[in-house]
Write an enzyme that holds these catalytic residues in place. Structure first.
Site, PDB file in Angstrom:
ATOM      1  CB  THR A   1      -0.939   0.022   1.222  1.00  0.00           C
ATOM      2  OG1 THR A   1      -0.159  -0.118   2.420  1.00  0.00           O
ATOM      3  CG2 THR A   1      -1.950  -1.117   1.144  1.00  0.00           C
ATOM      4  CB  CYS A   2       4.169   2.143   1.320  1.00  0.00           C
ATOM      5  SG  CYS A   2       3.823   1.764   3.052  1.00  0.00           S
TER       6      CYS A   2
END
Length: 421
Positions: free
Chosen positions: A388-389
């Protein structure tokens, strides 16, 4: 048109001899809506406002980071205790969010999920702090009965800080407020028309009074109103000795104005003040005054609908191409999903189900703009993984569409948590 010392554009309305951040010229806000939810003619103006707000946030940022450690099981209380023990200015530092028992490194993705999950908790009507506007409007407003919780004002201050943090750090929340609530945040005057979205029945009754001669109808109205709170009927005088003042054609406009003001403030003055005080500690409310209520909603909640063509145009590939069969199957899968499942897919890969105001082209990662990415990783027996980063989906080279669909469904519906790369 003029500019403040901070470079914020404002206008001089010569008709009212006042200044305003909204363009007062006739026709200025008319025309079709563009991609940013504002008239096409002013898309660039909205982008400029966003740039000014982001500049204010960046120029007031502080070095180092602030660590917030929470458990998924006690997310509300953990977050409340930690946010309230920090000085407000500390909440402008880079956030480092840790979910207990998970080894995720927070380059932005964990923080996005924390904002999303916590907003779902703190704005949950089950806590009696907020309620839905009405049966057909799932936007939230302050619950007049929130006083059943003796610490409710402290919680509203906490929620004000939290919402300010979301705006300051460019994150989205799960549920939005009513447009009149945003207008209150912007110190804009609320009108009778604003009631239509939150209480249509009440609004229609006021419109009927406005459009009819109440003396001819022989209505016996007084400057008082009854309402129910926690099962008890309470009476409120709209002005001193209002119970003895009958409404007539001559004072009808005053009655409608007072009824409108009362409907927006009934039982929520203290809660609203606590919320705004908490918000103002982190983000000065004057930073928002050059936005309107719809723009503020868009900044806080992101775009609600998904343009699949925009999503596909702004996706990059690693070790796949646009014509790889797995990629063709992936987009077939996305188009067959309903909007709720698409939101869960987006949340699985980016940490949030909301989009920036510019759509998929403006997705943010750990180091700034980061497009949605699909990378070929692993074996066909593996499940898809997300980072997700970096807005990245690891998609194994599945052998059939049915296999891809099965694995994707399992991944977005069953997996939770962050793990180190």
């Amino acid at each position: 048109m003029r500019f403040t010392p901070d470079g914020v554009r404002y206008f001089v309305d010569h008709n009212t001899r006042s200044t305003t951040f909204q363009d007062p010229r006739p026709g200025a806000t008319k025309g079709p809506k563009g991609a940013y939810g504002v008239p096409i003619a002013y898309e660039r103006s909205f982008r400029w406002k966003l740039g000014q707000f982001r500049y204010l946030c960046q120029s007031n940022a502080l070095p180092q980071h602030v660590k917030i450690t929470v458990s998924r099981q006690t997310l509300f209380e953990d977050s409340f205790q930690q946010i309230m023990r920090y000085q407000p200015y500390d909440l402008r530092r880079r956030l480092y969010i840790i979910f207990k028992g998970e080894e995720g490194l927070d380059y932005g993705g964990v923080a996005r999920e924390w904002f999303f999950l916590l907003s779902h908790e703190v704005l949950n009507p089950m806590y009696c702090l907020f309620e839905y506007a009405n049966n057909n409007n799932y936007c939230l407003q302050i619950n007049p009965a929130s006083g059943v919780n003796p610490d409710h004002l402290l919680y509203f201050k906490f929620i004000g800080r939290f919402i300010a943090m979301a705006l300051y750090h460019g994150k989205f929340i799960d549920s939005g407020f009513t447009l009149p609530f945003y207008k209150r945040m912007l110190s804009k005057k609320l009108t009778m028309k604003d009631l239509e979205t939150i209480d249509p029945e009440y609004y229609n009754s006021l419109v009927w009074i406005k459009d009819n001669n109440i003396e001819e109808c022989e209505l016996e109205l007084f400057f008082t109103v009854d309402f129910e709170l926690l099962g008890k009927i309470e009476s409120h005088e709209l002005k001193p000795n209002g119970a003895d003042v009958q409404v007539c054609q001559e004072n009808k406009e005053e009655y409608l104005r007072l009824m409108t003001d009362w409907r927006f403030t009934r039982g929520v003055e203290e809660q609203t003040k606590a919320f705004l005080d908490g918000f103002n500690e982190v983000v000065p409310l004057q930073w928002l005054h050059y936005f309107d209520e719809r723009e503020l909603e868009l900044m806080l909640c992101g775009m609600q609908d998904f343009d699949i063509d925009d999503w596909q145009r702004n996706t990059i590939y690693r070790h796949y191409t646009r014509t790889s069969k797995q990629i063709v199957w992936f987009w077939q899968y996305v188009r067959e999903l309903d909007n709720e499942k698409r939101a869960r897919l987006l949340q699985f890969v980016t940490g949030t189900c909301r989009l920036p105001v510019g759509g998929f082209a403006e997705l943010m990662g750990s180091n700034g703009p980061q497009k949605y990415c699909i990378e070929k990783v692993g074996k066909e027996t593996w499940l898809p993984r997300s980072h997700t980063c970096f807005n990245r989906l690891d998609l194994p080279p599945y052998k059939s569409y049915e296999q891809l669909k099965e694995k994707m469904n399992f991944a977005i519906e069953e997996t939770e948590g962050f793990f180190q790369e």
